[in-house]
Motif scaffolding. Structure first.
Motif, PDB file in Angstrom:
ATOM      1  N   LEU A  98       6.615  49.554   3.771  1.00 56.75           N
ATOM      2  CA  LEU A  98       7.593  48.467   3.861  1.00 56.75           C
ATOM      3  C   LEU A  98       7.532  47.747   5.209  1.00 56.75           C
ATOM      4  CD1 LEU A  98      10.683  50.116   2.103  1.00 56.75           C
ATOM      5  CD2 LEU A  98       8.829  48.738   1.104  1.00 56.75           C
ATOM      6  N   ARG A  99       6.736  48.277   6.140  1.00 58.43           N
ATOM      7  CA  ARG A  99       6.541  47.592   7.425  1.00 58.43           C
ATOM      8  C   ARG A  99       5.039  47.458   7.729  1.00 58.43           C
ATOM      9  NH1 ARG A  99       6.563  52.481  10.645  1.00 58.43           N
ATOM     10  NH2 ARG A  99       7.721  54.096   9.537  1.00 58.43           N
ATOM     11  N   THR A 100       4.271  47.256   6.672  1.00 57.41           N
ATOM     12  CA  THR A 100       2.820  47.126   6.802  1.00 57.41           C
ATOM     13  C   THR A 100       2.390  45.691   6.540  1.00 57.41           C
ATOM     14  OG1 THR A 100       2.417  49.411   6.120  1.00 57.41           O
ATOM     15  CG2 THR A 100       0.587  47.887   5.874  1.00 57.41           C
ATOM     16  N   THR A 101       1.444  45.224   7.341  1.00 59.66           N
ATOM     17  CA  THR A 101       0.756  43.961   7.055  1.00 59.66           C
ATOM     18  C   THR A 101      -0.740  44.251   7.082  1.00 59.66           C
ATOM     19  OG1 THR A 101       0.777  43.350   9.394  1.00 59.66           O
ATOM     20  CG2 THR A 101       2.588  42.503   8.015  1.00 59.66           C
ATOM     21  N   PHE A 102      -1.554  43.189   6.889  1.00 62.40           N
ATOM     22  CA  PHE A 102      -2.996  43.403   6.719  1.00 62.40           C
ATOM     23  C   PHE A 102      -3.771  42.397   7.566  1.00 62.40           C
ATOM     24  CE2 PHE A 102      -0.680  44.976   3.163  1.00 62.40           C
ATOM     25  CZ  PHE A 102      -1.283  46.196   2.868  1.00 62.40           C
ATOM     26  N   ARG A 103      -4.968  42.829   7.948  1.00 58.24           N
ATOM     27  CA  ARG A 103      -5.776  41.973   8.797  1.00 58.24           C
ATOM     28  C   ARG A 103      -7.250  42.255   8.536  1.00 58.24           C
ATOM     29  NH1 ARG A 103      -4.005  42.978  14.491  1.00 58.24           N
ATOM     30  NH2 ARG A 103      -5.513  44.685  14.547  1.00 58.24           N
ATOM     31  N   GLN A 104      -8.057  41.220   8.624  1.00 60.02           N
ATOM     32  CA  GLN A 104      -9.494  41.371   8.483  1.00 60.02           C
ATOM     33  C   GLN A 104     -10.103  41.606   9.863  1.00 60.02           C
ATOM     34  OE1 GLN A 104     -10.850  41.214   5.390  1.00 60.02           O
ATOM     35  NE2 GLN A 104     -12.914  41.727   6.083  1.00 60.02           N
ATOM     36  N   GLU A 105     -10.826  42.721  10.000  1.00 62.17           N
ATOM     37  CA  GLU A 105     -11.517  43.025  11.250  1.00 62.17           C
ATOM     38  C   GLU A 105     -12.999  43.170  10.960  1.00 62.17           C
ATOM     39  OE1 GLU A 105      -9.763  46.431  13.097  1.00 62.17           O
ATOM     40  OE2 GLU A 105      -7.924  45.357  13.678  1.00 62.17           O
ATOM     41  N   GLY A 106     -13.740  42.137  11.266  1.00 63.97           N
ATOM     42  CA  GLY A 106     -15.164  42.150  10.957  1.00 63.97           C
ATOM     43  C   GLY A 106     -15.380  42.136   9.456  1.00 63.97           C
ATOM     44  N   GLU A 107     -16.112  43.126   8.946  1.00 64.13           N
ATOM     45  CA  GLU A 107     -16.418  43.166   7.516  1.00 64.13           C
ATOM     46  C   GLU A 107     -15.407  43.969   6.723  1.00 64.13           C
ATOM     47  OE1 GLU A 107     -20.370  44.546   6.978  1.00 64.13           O
ATOM     48  OE2 GLU A 107     -21.295  42.789   7.930  1.00 64.13           O
ATOM     49  N   GLN A 108     -14.394  44.552   7.377  1.00 65.32           N
ATOM     50  CA  GLN A 108     -13.439  45.358   6.635  1.00 65.32           C
ATOM     51  C   GLN A 108     -12.006  44.952   6.974  1.00 65.32           C
ATOM     52  OE1 GLN A 108     -14.515  49.296   7.909  1.00 65.32           O
ATOM     53  NE2 GLN A 108     -13.179  49.256   9.699  1.00 65.32           N
ATOM     54  N   ALA A 109     -11.144  45.162   6.009  1.00 64.61           N
ATOM     55  CA  ALA A 109      -9.725  44.901   6.202  1.00 64.61           C
ATOM     56  C   ALA A 109      -9.035  46.192   6.603  1.00 64.61           C
ATOM     57  CB  ALA A 109      -9.113  44.346   4.930  1.00 64.61           C
ATOM     58  N   VAL A 110      -7.980  46.060   7.393  1.00 66.76           N
ATOM     59  CA  VAL A 110      -7.241  47.245   7.840  1.00 66.76           C
ATOM     60  C   VAL A 110      -5.745  47.013   7.649  1.00 66.76           C
ATOM     61  CG1 VAL A 110      -8.966  47.986   9.532  1.00 66.76           C
ATOM     62  CG2 VAL A 110      -7.149  46.391  10.220  1.00 66.76           C
ATOM     63  N   LYS A 144       8.271  32.386  -4.509  1.00 63.85           N
ATOM     64  CA  LYS A 144       7.882  32.210  -3.111  1.00 63.85           C
ATOM     65  C   LYS A 144       6.716  33.146  -2.789  1.00 63.85           C
ATOM     66  CE  LYS A 144      12.610  31.083  -1.604  1.00 63.85           C
ATOM     67  NZ  LYS A 144      13.754  31.538  -0.782  1.00 63.85           N
ATOM     68  N   PRO A 145       5.619  32.633  -2.256  1.00 64.44           N
ATOM     69  CA  PRO A 145       4.477  33.502  -1.942  1.00 64.44           C
ATOM     70  C   PRO A 145       4.739  34.355  -0.704  1.00 64.44           C
ATOM     71  CG  PRO A 145       4.012  31.261  -1.254  1.00 64.44           C
ATOM     72  CD  PRO A 145       5.333  31.213  -1.966  1.00 64.44           C
ATOM     73  N   PHE A 146       3.966  35.446  -0.586  1.00 64.89           N
ATOM     74  CA  PHE A 146       4.011  36.303   0.604  1.00 64.89           C
ATOM     75  C   PHE A 146       2.819  35.992   1.503  1.00 64.89           C
ATOM     76  CE2 PHE A 146       6.634  39.122  -2.109  1.00 64.89           C
ATOM     77  CZ  PHE A 146       7.651  39.408  -1.210  1.00 64.89           C
ATOM     78  N   ASP A 147       3.011  36.213   2.789  1.00 68.74           N
ATOM     79  CA  ASP A 147       1.928  36.115   3.765  1.00 68.74           C
ATOM     80  C   ASP A 147       1.522  37.541   4.129  1.00 68.74           C
ATOM     81  OD1 ASP A 147       0.271  35.871   5.965  1.00 68.74           O
ATOM     82  OD2 ASP A 147       1.423  34.246   6.872  1.00 68.74           O
ATOM     83  N   LEU A 148       0.385  38.009   3.612  1.00 70.78           N
ATOM     84  CA  LEU A 148      -0.024  39.391   3.801  1.00 70.78           C
ATOM     85  C   LEU A 148      -0.421  39.695   5.241  1.00 70.78           C
ATOM     86  CD1 LEU A 148       0.136  39.375   0.746  1.00 70.78           C
ATOM     87  CD2 LEU A 148      -2.027  40.628   0.658  1.00 70.78           C
ATOM     88  N   GLU A 149      -0.760  38.670   6.001  1.00 71.29           N
ATOM     89  CA  GLU A 149      -1.170  38.894   7.386  1.00 71.29           C
ATOM     90  C   GLU A 149       0.029  39.011   8.332  1.00 71.29           C
ATOM     91  OE1 GLU A 149      -5.493  37.129   8.241  1.00 71.29           O
ATOM     92  OE2 GLU A 149      -4.009  35.572   7.802  1.00 71.29           O
TER      93      GLU A 149
END
Length: 961
Positions: A98-110, A144-149
């Motif tokens: 519930l307090r997680t977001t996502f980010r692309q780091e190089g070739e993988q997402a974290v 309403k869309p979410f912003d995953l980042e």
């Protein structure tokens, strides 16, 4: 073993992976029992496989709301809003997702797990508790869309309807939640809320791990060999071919899948619900298996496909450590059912049971890895591996939670999104079963889904009555629906006892001086044509021509061809078209097979056909033309009966030789009258006759104008040049055109390229599928008042269906519609068991009624195979037949028929029916050809044939010849 499992907990992630690989090599698999341990500090927080796919989807379409997961709760009573806010803060602190977001780091997402997030509890006061207003507010939040980042991925809104009445709206993104997470969240929310409200501490069980721990554990064990084991099962189960389920849709599938959707509730009723539960118990299966089998049966019957694949969500919470987590655990399994004609529903149920149990033993392989391994043809227009889903939930209907002074109940509302083409959601309660169909509105209309739902209910009713019925026998229709289908397929009564020659004589008396036929500068009026045909008919009578006697017409395109054809009919005989431009060995075969008594033609062609295969009388029209003046002008005495043969026309045959289709006088006369009325043919019309006489439409497009007083203008022999045809249309002021779509498109394109237009009253296309592009070209080049798309096999007397193409090309999933029945015919769309299929379902187009050919000449076995007794006998007279066309079709909701494709190995090119087997057989007659295969392909000018040969000989010289 227990000591080993405990020691595993102390290992780092890298060490656990190494151990798993080592054990796998020794044949030891601890996947099912190895504990999930908390992650190492500082370890990269990779996404789970399911999250990886969601991240990919979001990057493709960040504004999409298809994966928003809503819940709405109604609080009746005194609500402590501060306690509610504190409860959410506690849940956010408890669950990392519930307090997680996502980010692309190089070739993988974290995953980025934040130590805390600022909770936003939006509040809004509504002046009314109107249900529609509440629903609109819920839909507004879902949209309403979410912003995953940047997050947050939890949205909360509280609607105040009154001082003691509130609605709580919770929206989470699927990447951090699933359907099984939402009840966990609500249950914990209620428990924690009560503690904060009363000032008492609530101790929820400590979570042994967090979702990120699970994601790391999943990757370790899958990469250590479990993926390989489970994937091996699914590769065998699903095979190399991954068919797309082709449900009959109301619109073409868009190039990029739209997730706009709607849902339709289905009530099964107490009696049916109880009967289904009892049947499942009797059969030793779960209700889930029974309903899945019924749904797969429905899809099989509607699509006509034998390999039916349905996606089924699996909670994938088979470990104690993850039972209480909020997160994206759900996995999708692809369950396949294979159908055959002899299968009973009980047989299918056993197959579905085995498939479901095996799938349960291989449930952990992430769907994303299965897609990657099977490599289906990827398309943005549909989901991979399956396009339809079945979801089965067990819950208590109308469940609520009572707290001191407060009642909490869940709210439902209509869905306006759809993840798949179609999803059947079944809800199992102690007191019954309910269901709903969620569907993509880009593909289906509500009316179509209502029919699907009705068919499913009737299918279930048939199953509980007798599960030993074959799949094919289970009815999808009520008695009322069956009658409506039969009535819709019934044409108007046209049948009379008159003949074509009598109808022509009546027209001569009405328009004796009107021009009847023109070719190469020569014209004849109706009375002139009638006199010449009458004289030749009398001469044919002297040669023994009468009922059932076949006369070959080996004449070039000319006025003489029209005279000869009418003369044969007036004599009571049957004509056999022999286009001189056809290969001579094929003409010799037709002459021999039809056992013609007289060959009417010209001497130069006779010489080319020598040696003739049989003894026949050669009637050289050039030699006898002067002698015909000695015969009376009147027609021979009428001796023609409805059942007498009118013509014998040869079509392609799968054995390598063409087969003769025998058409009788009555159906031909009926058809000509019906078509003339449909097309509004009058003496003001001038029609260009374009087709080869060996094409069955040539007879219709010659006889119909002549029976209604119009002028027939024949193109000259060998006259194909586009400019010559356009000049002919201008010179003769043609206002009716008829040709195949492929040639008509070429003609139209030539005009459009020059910026010209040749307006006509009527344009008729037939013989092959009409595309929207071709329709537009014809409409722009000729601007017809009406454009007709005609359909019909030779066996159904030229054209049993026709459709007026509207200004705006008709929408449909499978191209241009072929219309409604013409004349005194009966149309059915049937399954392989010859059972009527509901509107929208794809089946074989079968045609009955009066407008059928007699059968195949001297081929009783083939006639019996394709011409069957009408199982419905709509005429009520008994003895009715129907012809199995071999074409797949369906009814649209407006009663119009759409063509889908072929069942067999047959194609149509430029209007001619071609058995690919015939061409292959002829190719293999060549001494150098060992094997051959012929396919149809799309070429620059439309559909073409391509042959591939296996030979031990150099065929370069043959190619040059």
């Amino acid at each position: 073993m227990q000591e080993l499992l405990e020691s595993v907990k102390t290992l780092s992630s890298r060490e656990r992976k190494a151990l798993a690989v080592l054990l796998k090599r020794q044949g030891i698999n601890l996947y099912g029992v190895a504990p999930i341990s908390p992650r190492d500090l500082g370890e990269p927080l990779l996404l789970s496989y399911a999250q990886q796919r969601q991240w990919f989807f979001w990057q493709l379409e960040p504004e999409s709301t298809a994966y928003n997961m809503p819940t709405a709760l109604r609080f009746k009573g005194v609500l402590d809003i501060d306690a509610l806010r504190s409860s959410f803060e506690a849940l956010i602190a408890r669950h990392e997702t519930l307090r997680t977001t996502f980010r692309q780091e190089g070739e993988q997402a974290v995953q980025i797990i934040h130590p805390r997030i600022d909770l936003v509890l939006e509040q809004e006061f509504l002046e009314t508790a109107d249900k529609a207003l509440i629903q609109s507010k819920v839909e507004e939040e879902v949209a309403k869309p979410f912003d995953l980042e940047h997050g947050p991925l939890l949205r909360i809104k509280l609607l105040q309807l009154a001082k003691d009445d509130h609605v709580l709206i919770l929206i989470l993104h699927h990447i951090v939640s699933d359907g099984w997470s939402m009840p966990i969240m609500v249950d914990e929310l209620v428990q924690v809320y009560e503690g904060y409200r009363t000032g008492q501490q609530v101790n929820l069980p400590e979570l042994p791990i967090q979702y990120a721990d699970y994601a790391i554990w999943q990757r370790i064990w899958m990469e250590a060999g479990e993926q390989e084991r489970q994937l091996a099962y699914w590769q065998v189960q699903l095979g190399e071919e991954q068919p797309v389920l082709e449900l009959p849709t109301d619109r073409p599938r868009p190039a990029v899948q739209s997730h706009a959707g709607a849902s339709l509730a289905i009530e099964l009723g107490d009696d049916l619900s109880n009967a289904l539960k009892q049947l499942a118990q009797q059969q030793g299966v779960t209700l889930f298996m029974l309903l899945l089998a019924s749904f797969q049966t429905l899809l099989h019957r509607y699509s006509g496909q034998d390999d039916i694949r349905v996606g089924v969500p699996n909670a994938n919470r088979n470990r104690a450590e993850i039972e209480g987590l909020i997160g994206f655990f759900v996995n999708i399994q692809v369950l396949k059912a294979e159908f055959d004609l002899q299968m009973t529903f009980s047989d299918l149920l056993k197959q579905v049971q085995q498939t479901a149990l095996e799938a349960q033993a291989h449930q952990d392989l992430p769907f994303e890895q299965l897609v990657e391994a099977l490599r289906p043809e990827r398309s943005l227009s549909h989901s991979p591996l399956f396009q339809v889903m079945y979801s089965h939930l067990t819950q208590e209907k109308g469940e609520s939670c009572n707290l001191p002074g407060l009642t909490v109940t869940g709210l439902s509302w209509k869905q306006d999104t759809a993840k798949f083409d179609l999803t059947l959601e079944a809800f199992e309660y102690s007191e019954g079963i309910s269901a709903s169909l969620n569907y993509m509105t880009s593909l289906f209309d509500k009316q179509t889904v209502e029919r699907l739902a009705g068919s499913w209910v009737r299918l279930l009713e048939g199953i509980v009555r007798d599960p030993q019925q074959s799949i094919a026998e289970l009815s999808l229709l009520s008695d009322v629906e069956q009658k409506e289908l039969i009535d819709n397929g019934q044409g108007e009564l046209v049948h009379t006892e008159t003949s074509v020659s009598e109808l022509f004589s009546c027209q001569v008396s009405r328009t004796p001086n009107g021009v009847a036929v023109t070719c190469a500068g020569r014209s004849l009026t109706y009375v002139e044509l009638d006199v010449r045909a009458n004289r030749l008919a009398r001469h044919l009578r002297e040669l023994g021509v009468g009922p059932e006697v076949r006369v070959g017409l080996a004449l070039h395109r000319s006025v003489d061809l029209v005279i000869g054809l009418l003369a044969v009919l007036k004599a009571g005989g049957a004509y056999v078209p022999l286009d001189p431009e056809y290969p001579h060995d094929r003409l010799r075969y037709i002459i021999a097979d039809s056992a013609i008594g007289v060959l009417l033609g010209y001497g130069d062609l006779f010489a080319q056909l020598v040696p003739l295969p049989v003894k026949i009388f050669l009637l050289n029209l050039e030699e006898i033309s002067g002698e015909l003046g000695n015969y009376p002008d009147s027609a021979p005495l009428e001796t023609i009966q409805s059942q007498n043969l009118a013509y014998l026309i040869y079509t392609s045959g799968s054995t390598g030789q063409p087969k003769g289709v025998a058409v009788t006088q009555g159906p031909l006369a009926m058809h000509c009258q019906a078509v003339g009325s449909l097309f509004g043919t009058t003496s003001m019309d001038r029609e260009l006759h374009f087709y080869s006489i060996n094409f069955d439409a040539a007879s219709e497009r010659l006889l119909v104008p002549l029976l209604f007083g119009a002028e027939v203008v024949l193109r000259e022999q060998g006259q194909w040049d586009v400019e010559e045809i356009c000049s002919l249309i201008r010179a003769r002021r043609i206002n009716v055109l008829g040709f195949t779509p492929s040639y008509g498109s070429q003609l139209a394109q030539s005009l459009l390229d020059r910026g010209e237009c040749l307006p006509v009253r009527l344009c008729i296309t037939g013989g092959e599928a009409l595309t929207a592009e071709n329709a537009d070209k014809l409409r722009n080049a000729f601007r017809p008042n009406i454009l007709f798309n005609a359909y019909g096999p030779t066996e159904t007397v030229v054209m049993p269906l026709a459709h007026p193409v509207s200004e705006q090309v008709d929408g449909g999933s499978i191209g241009m519609p072929i219309g409604r029945v013409v004349g005194e015919r009966q149309l059915y769309i049937l399954g392989r068991d010859l059972a009527l299929l509901p509107t929208g379902a794809v089946g074989e187009l079968c045609i009955g009624g009066f407008g059928l050919a007699r059968g195949y000449f001297n081929r009783p076995a083939l006639t019996a195979e394709r011409f069957l007794p009408d199982p419905f006998d709509a005429s009520g007279n008994g003895g009715s037949r129907l012809y199995r066309t071999g074409d797949l079709a369906r009814y649209r909701s407006d009663g119009v028929v759409e063509y889908v494709g072929r069942i067999d190995y047959q194609v149509k090119i430029r209007g001619f029916r071609i058995e690919l087997g015939e061409i292959e057989a002829r190719l293999q007659d060549h001494e150098a050809v060992r094997e051959s295969v012929v396919i149809d392909i799309e070429g620059p000018s439309g559909k073409q044939l391509a042959a591939y040969l296996v030979t031990d000989t150099d065929l370069s010289n043959d190619r040059e010849q």
